[in-house]
Design a protein around this motif. Structure first.
Motif, mmCIF file in Angstrom:
data_model
loop_
_atom_site.group_PDB
_atom_site.id
_atom_site.type_symbol
_atom_site.label_atom_id
_atom_site.label_comp_id
_atom_site.label_asym_id
_atom_site.label_seq_id
_atom_site.Cartn_x
_atom_site.Cartn_y
_atom_site.Cartn_z
ATOM 1 N N VAL A 57 0.832 -1.200 0.000
ATOM 2 C CA VAL A 57 0.000 0.000 0.000
ATOM 3 C C VAL A 57 0.866 1.249 0.000
ATOM 4 O O VAL A 57 0.581 2.214 -0.721
ATOM 5 N N SER A 58 1.939 1.242 0.773
ATOM 6 C CA SER A 58 2.814 2.420 0.832
ATOM 7 C C SER A 58 3.438 2.715 -0.520
ATOM 8 O O SER A 58 3.504 3.874 -0.951
ATOM 9 N N GLU A 59 3.888 1.655 -1.220
ATOM 10 C CA GLU A 59 4.475 1.855 -2.544
ATOM 11 C C GLU A 59 3.447 2.370 -3.529
ATOM 12 O O GLU A 59 3.717 3.267 -4.337
ATOM 13 N N LEU A 60 2.239 1.793 -3.474
ATOM 14 C CA LEU A 60 1.184 2.213 -4.383
ATOM 15 C C LEU A 60 0.806 3.666 -4.124
ATOM 16 O O LEU A 60 0.605 4.449 -5.057
ATOM 17 N N ALA A 61 0.709 4.033 -2.849
ATOM 18 C CA ALA A 61 0.386 5.416 -2.511
ATOM 19 C C ALA A 61 1.481 6.362 -2.982
ATOM 20 O O ALA A 61 1.199 7.457 -3.484
ATOM 21 N N ALA A 62 2.749 5.938 -2.845
ATOM 22 C CA ALA A 62 3.861 6.795 -3.255
ATOM 23 C C ALA A 62 3.908 6.982 -4.771
ATOM 24 O O ALA A 62 4.395 8.003 -5.262
ATOM 25 N N VAL A 69 -3.384 9.861 5.393
ATOM 26 C CA VAL A 69 -4.775 9.730 4.928
ATOM 27 C C VAL A 69 -4.806 9.034 3.584
ATOM 28 O O VAL A 69 -5.630 8.143 3.341
ATOM 29 N N TRP A 70 -3.896 9.416 2.691
ATOM 30 C CA TRP A 70 -3.908 8.821 1.358
ATOM 31 C C TRP A 70 -3.574 7.328 1.411
ATOM 32 O O TRP A 70 -4.166 6.529 0.691
ATOM 33 N N ARG A 71 -2.664 6.936 2.270
ATOM 34 C CA ARG A 71 -2.367 5.505 2.410
ATOM 35 C C ARG A 71 -3.608 4.746 2.891
ATOM 36 O O ARG A 71 -3.893 3.636 2.425
ATOM 37 N N ALA A 72 -4.346 5.357 3.821
ATOM 38 C CA ALA A 72 -5.572 4.711 4.301
ATOM 39 C C ALA A 72 -6.610 4.604 3.190
ATOM 40 O O ALA A 72 -7.297 3.586 3.057
ATOM 41 N N VAL A 73 -6.716 5.637 2.367
ATOM 42 C CA VAL A 73 -7.666 5.615 1.251
ATOM 43 C C VAL A 73 -7.279 4.547 0.235
ATOM 44 O O VAL A 73 -8.131 3.792 -0.248
ATOM 45 N N VAL A 74 -5.998 4.459 -0.083
ATOM 46 C CA VAL A 74 -5.528 3.440 -1.032
ATOM 47 C C VAL A 74 -5.815 2.044 -0.496
ATOM 48 O O VAL A 74 -6.303 1.165 -1.218
#
Length: 438
Positions: free
Chosen positions: A5-10, A284-289
């Motif tokens: 998730v962190s990679e996708l968010a980044a 917040v964006w990581r949580a949304v992803v």
């Protein structure tokens, strides 16, 4: 290897409208929470509706009936997706993979469970009610399928007429209600499943092209229109369906619900700037992803989780207070927390099917092959999504109970049984997959 998730968010590009993703997650989460709160199970295993027990709470549906926001977001996403992938069959398969794969697994698991329960004679009490209720969220899947199916022609109308295309659909919804309530025309009300929800979807097209420029006016007009219709017309106060009511704003949808949708869309657009800033915060964006990656699985299984919690309480002789009593409200946080935990376990078990499989290029694939295959795959895809639509909607009405007895429900004017609905939905999904691969 799966991307974290962190990679996708980044990797999210700066051009992505993160507020739309936030709205998608928030709207589904609100629906789930609302369903959990409305379930009022008594000690004898009967299931009621909290809004019927406490009618004063029905006014809250003017804020919490947020499903129109999800369909509005869908219109935005479908417009961008079709413009980047204009082939009808490929567009359908791309948009429907993460919708139909978890849906078909849900249908398959519950069909098998229902057969076992009925063969063992355990389909009475809360179990029998659960076999019917767990299928009800499938109505949303059916409506969403129709939105995807009609995106290409309605997007063309939008590009030509803009707000005029929305006005035509809204006018159709108003005419249907006039024919229904003033002229008493039978069955005409079912047309508003198309007119109302496709009009909301059309608002998403307008948002994608930056044409929702007066959200305050939209919100005020929508709220005033809904209030006037409820105060002066035959429309009920609740914006969700209520047991035993003669007229429902939801099933089939009414022009009052369309006004409610206008108020909600205007309201969320007024919050666009602060919402966008919130969505850009890394945490917040990581949580949304993360939430978007499992949203459909969680939505499909959330009623299973809640009814499972109530079933366990009855089996363990945990006291069930009278709905809406002080003890009932005191128990709500615990029930919600346990239901969320059970939903999390179900998501962990089934989340893999929400991830589309990696696509491999077949020999002879490419732009030329796509053009050659487009002509033949389009009709197959259209037939597939039509079968899926009727199968899923039919199953949402009849439920999983009565698989062996041939119990039926009426979809518009057509009787439908659970076995027929399951087979129809599965056949449609396979056709969509076949056409998309072409």
């Amino acid at each position: 290897m799966a991307i974290s998730v962190s990679e996708l968010a980044a990797r999210t590009p700066d051009t992505r409208d993160r507020y739309i993703d936030l709205l998608r997650v928030a709207s589904l989460a609100t629906v789930v929470l609302g369903h959990w709160l409305m379930a009022a199970v008594t000690a004898d295993g009967s299931v009621g509706n909290l809004l019927a027990v406490v009618p004063q709470l029905q006014v809250l549906t003017w804020v919490l009936q947020i499903m129109p926001v999800f369909f509005f977001v869908g219109g935005f996403s479908h417009a961008l997706s079709y413009r980047s992938r204009p082939g009808y069959a490929a567009f359908l398969r791309t948009r429907l993979q993460r919708l139909l794969r978890p849906t078909m697994v849900f249908i398959g698991v519950w069909t098998a469970a229902a057969l076992v329960v009925q063969l063992l004679g355990g389909d009475g009490g809360l179990t029998g009610v659960a076999l019917r209720l767990v299928a009800q969220p499938l109505w949303f899947i059916g409506i969403y399928l129709a939105m995807v199916a009609f995106t290409p022609p309605l997007l063309k109308l939008h590009e030509r007429y803009g707000w005029g295309a929305f006005a035509a659909l809204a006018g159709g919804a108003a005419l249907v209600d006039a024919l229904r309530f003033a002229a008493g025309v039978p069955y005409v009300e079912f047309l508003n499943f198309a007119f109302v929800w496709l009009a909301v979807h059309q608002l998403g097209f307008l948002r994608a092209d930056g044409r929702v420029r007066a959200p305050a006016a939209l919100a005020v007009c929508g709220l005033a229109g809904a209030a006037a219709l409820v105060a002066l017309g035959p429309y009920p106060l609740s914006m969700v369906g209520m047991p035993g009511e003669k007229v429902s704003n939801m099933a089939p949808p009414t022009f009052a619900l369309l006004c409610h949708a206008l108020w909600l869309v205007g309201a969320v657009e007024l919050l666009r700037r602060p919402g966008g800033r919130l969505a850009r915060r890394p945490a917040v964006w990581r949580a949304v992803v993360a939430a978007n990656g499992v949203a459909m699985t969680a939505f499909l299984w959330h009623l299973t989780a809640m009814l499972g919690v109530y079933g366990a309480m009855l089996a363990l002789d945990v006291p069930l207070p009278e709905p809406a009593s002080g003890a009932w409200w005191a128990q709500v946080p615990v029930r919600l927390a346990v239901a969320a935990a059970v939903t999390g376990l179900l998501v962990a078990a089934f989340r893999a099917v929400e991830r589309p499989p990696a696509r491999r290029a077949a020999p002879g694939s490419g732009a030329g092959a796509a053009v050659r295959g487009a002509g033949g795959s389009g009709p197959v895809a259209a037939l597939g999504i039509t079968l899926c639509l009727f199968g899923v909607l039919g199953l949402s009405m009849v439920g999983f109970g009565g698989l062996l007895e041939g119990r039926s429900a009426v979809l518009v004017a057509v009787p439908v049984t659970a076995p027929a609905a399951v087979v129809t939905a599965l056949a449609g999904w396979l056709l969509v997959e076949r056409a998309g691969r072409a």
